[in-house]
Design an enzyme around this catalytic site. Structure first.
Site, short mmCIF file in Angstrom:
data_model
loop_
_atom_site.label_atom_id
_atom_site.label_comp_id
_atom_site.label_asym_id
_atom_site.label_seq_id
_atom_site.Cartn_x
_atom_site.Cartn_y
_atom_site.Cartn_z
N THR A 13 0.82 -1.22 0.00
CA THR A 13 0.00 0.00 0.00
C THR A 13 0.85 1.26 0.00
OG1 THR A 13 -1.47 -1.29 1.38
CG2 THR A 13 -1.94 1.04 1.24
N ALA A 33 14.09 19.36 -4.15
CA ALA A 33 15.24 18.51 -3.82
C ALA A 33 16.51 18.96 -4.54
CB ALA A 33 14.93 17.06 -4.17
N ARG A 49 2.41 -8.12 -8.59
CA ARG A 49 1.92 -6.94 -7.86
C ARG A 49 2.92 -5.80 -8.02
NH1 ARG A 49 1.15 -6.36 -1.30
NH2 ARG A 49 3.40 -6.71 -1.25
N LYS A 105 8.49 0.98 12.31
CA LYS A 105 8.66 1.40 13.72
C LYS A 105 9.07 0.24 14.62
CE LYS A 105 4.46 0.94 12.26
NZ LYS A 105 3.84 1.62 11.16
N VAL A 132 6.38 6.94 12.38
CA VAL A 132 5.60 7.47 13.51
C VAL A 132 4.51 8.40 12.98
CG1 VAL A 132 5.67 8.75 15.68
CG2 VAL A 132 7.63 7.36 15.00
N GLU A 190 -6.32 -5.02 11.17
CA GLU A 190 -5.78 -6.20 10.49
C GLU A 190 -6.53 -7.45 10.96
OE1 GLU A 190 -3.10 -6.03 8.45
OE2 GLU A 190 -2.81 -3.89 8.78
N ASP A 201 2.05 -1.37 18.89
CA ASP A 201 2.37 -0.44 17.78
C ASP A 201 2.57 0.98 18.34
OD1 ASP A 201 2.28 0.31 14.80
OD2 ASP A 201 0.68 1.54 15.63
N LYS A 205 6.08 3.45 18.52
CA LYS A 205 6.15 4.84 18.06
C LYS A 205 6.57 5.79 19.19
CE LYS A 205 2.62 3.84 14.58
NZ LYS A 205 1.17 3.75 14.36
N1 HSE Z 1 -1.66 0.04 12.39
C1 HSE Z 1 -1.34 1.42 12.55
C2 HSE Z 1 -2.54 2.17 13.07
C3 HSE Z 1 -0.93 2.09 11.28
O1 HSE Z 1 -3.62 1.60 13.24
O2 HSE Z 1 -2.39 3.35 13.33
C4 HSE Z 1 0.50 1.95 10.96
O3 HSE Z 1 1.33 2.35 11.97
#
Ligand code: HSE
Length: 440
Positions: A13, A33, A49, A105, A132, A190, A201, A205
């Site tokens: 993605t 740049a 893909r 991250k 992040v 997910e 997660d 971060k």
């Molecule tokens: N899975 C993360 C979220 C997105 O739900 O914010 C990627 O860091």
């Protein structure tokens, strides 16, 4: 001047968004740049893909090592994710003298010390704005924009999945499991949402932000990590009645004793901007001694928002890659030989305020006993809410909910008094404890 050549590992993605935005805005990006930026090679096990994402004129391979071995490639973008093969490939890319851009991250929060040391030794950059809060340029803000400040604390909603779930729970009065299923159906969460809902997660971060804010090494293993799986709709409702919303916050704070580094559900006053960040959006509040409080808000995930951060890193590297390594912005904002050894505090040493909910027998003296134990422990009460027994347990109920908001207290002291309260025969269910951040 010849375009800078980029190799992409992982055509999912974010990779697809990176192609689209680079293509669409190529002229403006080049003007910024100083030269063109071109992805000339893509590696993905799914070559069909990758071909679709890359379009014509880009070399597509299944083996990432072919990209790393290509002497024409200046920058490698790692969008594979995880700690396994991604770690190997990033270290190999560094060893091959490539600059690296990554959105990973998990990798940097766990193996950052090793990776940044390798990059420093080799004189290459590892850029990670996309790791992040997706498209929000929070790394840039912390590392450069706020560089004059002694940063005191930061707090963020840095996981969109959990913020979406909490928003839905509050709006619709639904429980966690029902909303999670809906989030999965809509593609927000997910199929295995463990890292999101368990706070991992967000902890990755906030670990990275903490390192940059305070100049300490990345120490994910010292972070306190708590997710939202145990949150009850009832507590979201009570919090609202008391003027608060519950958010999954990543918090890191400098104190006289050390650094707080924690992720957990938190009550936030409803009037704060952070409390009003809804759905899958992200936001981070940073407090610096000179600037005061600043707020960064935007999309924390998604194809083009994350690509926006990836490309910002590509532009930074394009501008700086010929500069003397000593004149570049250090990976963690502070020079590697000037890092602080401030320790990350164990959770028992953290000082914050609390929401407590006790299901108690609706009898004379119960409230007095509870508040008496809190007083003996030196924990000051900010507010108390007691529900009608009928409202809690139905008509004729002999149980009720006692909700207490405390002033600041040391977590270890709160743990001790909660154990005493839990042992009271009139406390009928496990006590709910949720931390509260006033964010003043
Ligand atoms: N899975 C993360 C979220 C997105 O739900 O914010 C990627 O860091």
């Amino acid at each position: 001047m010849k375009s800078i050549q980029v190799g992409l590992l992982g055509a999912g993605t974010v990779g697809s968004g990176t192609f689209k935005v680079l293509q669409r805005n190529q002229e403006e990006i080049k003007r910024r740049a100083g030269r063109g930026i071109e992805i000339t090679m893509v590696a993905d096990l799914d070559t069909a893909r990758a071909r679709e994402v890359a379009g014509e004129g880009v070399k597509v391979v299944a083996d990432a090592r072919e990209v790393i071995a290509n002497p024409d490639i200046d920058i490698v973008i790692e969008l594979i994710g995880g700690y396994g093969i991604a770690r190997q490939l990033v270290l190999e890319a560094i060893a091959a003298g490539k600059h690296v851009v990554t959105a990973n991250k998990a990798l940097l929060a766990v193996h950052g010390t090793e990776i940044f040391a390798a990059a420093h030794a080799k004189g290459v950059m590892v850029a990670f704005e996309a790791a992040v809060a997706g498209g929000i340029p929070i790394i840039k803000a912390l590392r450069e924009g706020l560089t004059a400040n002694s940063i005191q604390w930061l707090a963020g909603i840095i996981n969109g999945t959990t913020n979406f779930i909490l928003s839905e729970m509050r709006d619709k009065g639904l429980d966690f499991a029902t909303v999670l299923k809906e989030a999965q159906r809509l593609g927000y969460a997910e199929a295995d949402p463990t890292f999101d809902i368990e706070g991992v997660d967000a902890a990755h971060k906030v670990t990275l932000m903490s390192a940059i804010a305070f100049g300490i090494p990345v120490q994910f293993d010292k972070a306190h990590v708590e997710g939202i799986t145990k949150l009850a709709a009832q507590d979201i409702k009570y919090a609202e009645q008391l003027g608060y919303r519950i958010k999954l916050l990543g918090v890191t704070k400098r104190t006289a004793q050390g650094i707080e580094l924690r992720v957990h559900p938190s009550l936030v006053p409803s009037k704060r901007l952070l409390a009003n960040v809804e759905g899958a959006m992200n936001a981070v509040v940073v407090h610096g001694d000179a600037v005061g409080t600043t707020l960064y808000y935007g999309k924390g995930a998604g194809s083009e928002p994350t690509a926006s951060a990836v490309i910002a890193d590509l532009v930074d590297i394009t501008r700086l890659h010929t500069a003397d390594a000593a004149h570049r912005v250090p990976h963690l904002a502070f020079h590697p030989d000037a890092m602080s050894d401030l320790k990350v505090l164990p959770m028992a040493e953290v000082v914050t305020s609390y929401y407590l909910r006790l299901r108690v027998a609706d009898q004379a003296g119960v409230l007095a006993k509870v508040t008496g134990l809190l007083a003996t422990a030196g924990i000051s009460i900010d507010a108390v809410l007691q529900r009608e027994a009928d409202e809690v347990g139905g008509e004729g109920s002999t149980q009720t909910d006692l909700i207490i908001l405390t002033h600041d207290a040391r977590e270890g002291t709160v743990d001790d008094v909660l154990a005493e309260l839990q042992a009271l025969p009139t406390v009928l269910e496990p006590i709910v404890r949720i931390r509260k951040e006033e964010l003043k």
